[in-house]
Scaffold this active site. Structure first.
Site, PDB file in Angstrom:
ATOM      1  N   LYS B  83     -54.504  49.958  88.502  1.00 16.02           N
ATOM      2  CA  LYS B  83     -54.176  49.899  87.069  1.00 16.02           C
ATOM      3  C   LYS B  83     -55.268  50.584  86.261  1.00 16.02           C
ATOM      4  O   LYS B  83     -56.456  50.459  86.586  1.00 16.02           O
ATOM      5  CB  LYS B  83     -54.030  48.424  86.659  1.00 16.02           C
ATOM      6  CG  LYS B  83     -53.527  48.206  85.243  1.00 16.02           C
ATOM      7  CD  LYS B  83     -53.375  46.708  84.960  1.00 16.02           C
ATOM      8  CE  LYS B  83     -52.825  46.439  83.567  1.00 16.02           C
ATOM      9  NZ  LYS B  83     -52.658  44.994  83.300  1.00 16.02           N
ATOM     10  N   SER B 158     -48.286  43.654  81.398  1.00 17.33           N
ATOM     11  CA  SER B 158     -48.796  44.986  81.117  1.00 17.33           C
ATOM     12  C   SER B 158     -48.978  45.851  82.360  1.00 17.33           C
ATOM     13  O   SER B 158     -49.094  47.065  82.225  1.00 17.33           O
ATOM     14  CB  SER B 158     -50.122  44.867  80.372  1.00 17.33           C
ATOM     15  OG  SER B 158     -51.100  44.287  81.197  1.00 17.33           O
ATOM     16  N   SER B 182     -49.477  39.409  83.151  1.00 14.84           N
ATOM     17  CA  SER B 182     -49.371  40.872  83.299  1.00 14.84           C
ATOM     18  C   SER B 182     -49.252  41.386  84.731  1.00 14.84           C
ATOM     19  O   SER B 182     -48.948  42.554  84.926  1.00 14.84           O
ATOM     20  CB  SER B 182     -50.569  41.544  82.629  1.00 14.84           C
ATOM     21  OG  SER B 182     -50.370  41.583  81.243  1.00 14.84           O
TER      22      SER B 182
END
Lengths: 95, 482
Positions: B83, B158, B182
């Site tokens: 990420k 996210s 997330s």
């Protein structure tokens, strides 16, 4: 119902270091009022004798000797700076 | 079977057996990204050259280990995605924000150096909501990520890019971060497995902070075994993170056994009330039934304080965000506005131009709840309610080993339908945020799909540092489903 005044938005903008356009300010007022109306729910439970929980683990200072373990990487670090000079960050005049 | 269809553990076995080359696997993934990612946009940065170089050096290392391949990590040679809020040395790390659009870290996050030491190939950085603030991956400054199951839908957020990359075969596994769901919610929306470890289980060193008392890095993968194997690599104490727990990881892979006999699983009644989609409810309850058939003892119970989790969470997360994001000042790294008048004007203009609307919204709210005059009424109050929520979970875990529920109230929504009403979007986090407020581990594992074929996730929450029970339960369920 919460009411956020122009002064409050102005003040929060100073704290947040954000410069909002007039349109953004109106939107921020509305958003914040809506969120605060919702957050006011937190007033319902009795928290009179409750200790605030800021951290879920028992944290303590993790002391260590102040020994240098890394090498000088300032050239690479400064590559990320918007402006640099003589191995230093350049900031706008502060006075 | 295509190379892309292997799980991470299977691929590594094939690599060690000499049936697949590390570069071959890496190249297959990079080609697939090249062909597919224009439709999905899971990646912000793809590091082809670096990945291929790493693959070659791993192949050489493998040759040196001929005959003793078992000494290599179970994930040796496997391509992974990271990420874009986790620092990788010399690889652009943007947090999906204009303000960090050209930021190149000079060090690796601990999780990254651990993965690479274990022989993982990092192929690139995945898209996300800007600064991890969002539930849809639509707030990225680098475009929206789409759900591979239906490109009209969001992948969740996210960590939407990480979930979408795995679901579409563009990575065998990925790292995500979870501040309020997330990792778990995008895993649920995309049909992959995602684990938020206990707070402190995995070092946060090198994770760009959002809500420091809530943030946790965790693994995402194609199945429970892969996720357990990744956790084995990234877990453990790190002197560079003062909040990382002084515990060694222990072998999470060993927890992948089919056995839930006598395991006590509690289902909070409040999680199945108003607001939960009918099909999601039905599917999650069917999953509970499956576990019951495998020998678990399932019981409904009243958890309490469910309705206060969201207001407490958004107060605390916004407050911590407003403080953490003060560092983006246009001086040390990232974007600086072009024209300004003095230092303070530079700060304000840089931040106003560099942050997107959702980030600004949370910084404003956070600054407000921390400001003098409102601190006690909002921030301190939220911390007290957080204590009550934690007590409610502590009580529940005196009776149950695992708490079972949905991950999200619905399946993935259509792109463009969530951001118009922030509060409504926040309400979607109802089932996931308590794990962050309490610090407990939680896993999302696929349990079915809705009538349009969109994936549904099952959430299992566990006691502090008891990831093993979660992994065992999730693994048993996964095997029972097949």
């Amino acid at each position: 119902m919460n009411k956020i005044t122009d002064e409050t938005i102005e003040y929060v903008g100073i704290l947040a270091k954000l410069e909002l356009t007039d349109e953004e300010k109106e939107k921020a007022k509305k958003d914040m009022e809506q969120m605060l109306d919702y957050i006011d729910k937190l007033g319902e439970p009795d928290t009179e004798n409750v200790t605030p929980l800021s951290h879920v683990l028992p944290v303590k200072n993790a002391f260590r000797e102040d020994e240098v373990t890394n090498s000088d990487d300032s050239a690479n670090i400064l590559k990320n700076a918007p402006e640099e000079q003589d191995n230093m960050f350049v900031v706008p005049q502060t006075f | 079977m295509s190379i892309l269809d292997y799980s991470a553990l299977e691929l590594s076995k094939e690599i060690k057996a000499g049936n697949i080359g590390v570069a071959e696997a890496t190249k297959a993934v990079l080609d697939h990204i090249n062909n597919t990612d224009k439709n999905i946009n899971a990646f912000i940065t793809v590091a082809d050259e670096r990945a291929l170089q790493k693959a070659e050096s791993l192949q050489k290392q493998l040759a040196e280990y001929r005959g003793k391949e078992a000494e290599l990590s179970p994930l040796f040679g496997v391509p992974f995605a990271v990420k874009d809020n986790i620092c990788v040395k010399n690889m652009r790390t943007t947090c999906a924000s204009k303000i960090l659009g050209n930021f190149v870290p000079t060090y690796d996050a601990t999780v990254v150096s651990r993965l690479e030491s274990a022989g993982a190939v990092i192929i690139g950085k995945t898209n996300m909501d800007e600064f991890a603030m969002g539930s849809t991956s639509e707030t990225s400054a680098f475009g929206i990520t789409k759900n591979p199951a239906d490109t009209d839908c969001v992948p969740g957020g996210s960590s939407g890019g990480s979930a979408a990359a795995i679901a579409s075969g563009m990575a065998y596994g990925a790292l995500g971060s979870d501040t309020g769901g997330s990792i778990r919610q995008p895993a649920s929306y995309c049909g992959v497995v995602g684990l938020k470890p206990t707070y402190g289980r995995v070092s946060r060193y090198g994770l760009i902070a959002y809500g420091s008392s809530l943030d946790q890095i965790g693994p995402m993968g194609k199945n429970v075994e892969d996720v357990a194997a990744i956790l084995d690599i990234i877990a453990g104490h790190d002197k560079n993170d003062a909040t990382s727990a002084d515990l060694e990881g222990g072998c999470f892979a060993d927890a992948c056994v089919e056995d839930v006999k006598g395991l006590k699983i509690g289902i909070p009644k409040g999680y199945f009330a108003e607001g939960l989609d009918g099909k999601v409810k039905e599917t999650v309850l069917a999953a509970a039934k499956t576990l019951e058939e495998k020998g678990a003892i399932i019981e409904e119970f009243d958890l309490g304080f469910e309705e206060y989790a969201i207001p407490a969470y958004y107060t605390i997360a916004s407050a911590e965000a407003s403080s953490n994001l003060e560092r983006f000042d246009g001086i040390k790294y990232g974007y600086r506005t072009k024209e300004f008048n003095g230092l303070h004007n530079m700060y304000k203009k840089t931040r106003s131009e560099g942050f997107g609307p959702e980030v600004k919204r949370r910084i404003m709210l956070g600054s407000f709840v921390l400001s003098s005059g409102y601190y006690d009424a909002y921030y301190l109050k939220a911390l007290k309610v957080r204590a009550l929520i934690k007590e409610a979970f502590d009580r529940a875990f005196e009776k149950y080993d695992v708490i079972l529920g949905p991950v999200a109230p619905t399946t993935a929504p259509k792109i463009g339908t969530s951001l118009t009403d922030p509060l409504k979007m926040y309400l979607g986090d109802i089932y996931t945020i308590s794990a962050n407020l309490c610090g407990i581990p939680a896993i999302s594992v696929p349990c079915g799909s809705d009538d349009s074929g969109m994936p549904i996730g099952l959430q299992l929450m566990g006691k502090m540092f008891d990831e093993k029970t979660l992994i065992r339960t999730a693994y048993t369920f996964e095997k029972a489903r097949v």
